[in-house]
Design a protein around this motif. Sequence first.
Motif: not given
Length: 66
Positions: A16, A19, A22
């Motif tokens: 997570s 993510a 990103r």
Amino acid sequence: MDPSTVCLSVFVALISMVAMFRIYKMNSFRIRVVGYRSQTMCHACHAITARAEANCQHCGKPLRAV
Ligand SMILES: [Zn+2]
């Protein structure tokens, strides 16, 4: 709490975080692209100047003249 559950929760937290990082990078890249598109090149002196300006900031010639 057995070791496999701890391992799985650490793995999920790591995924997570990657993510979210990103998404953050993608947003900053998009802002940079939008900032790049708001600039244009003067046809007279080939200087990069803001598209919002009517005239070139370097030589003063109109940017939208063809
Ligand atoms: Zn110019």
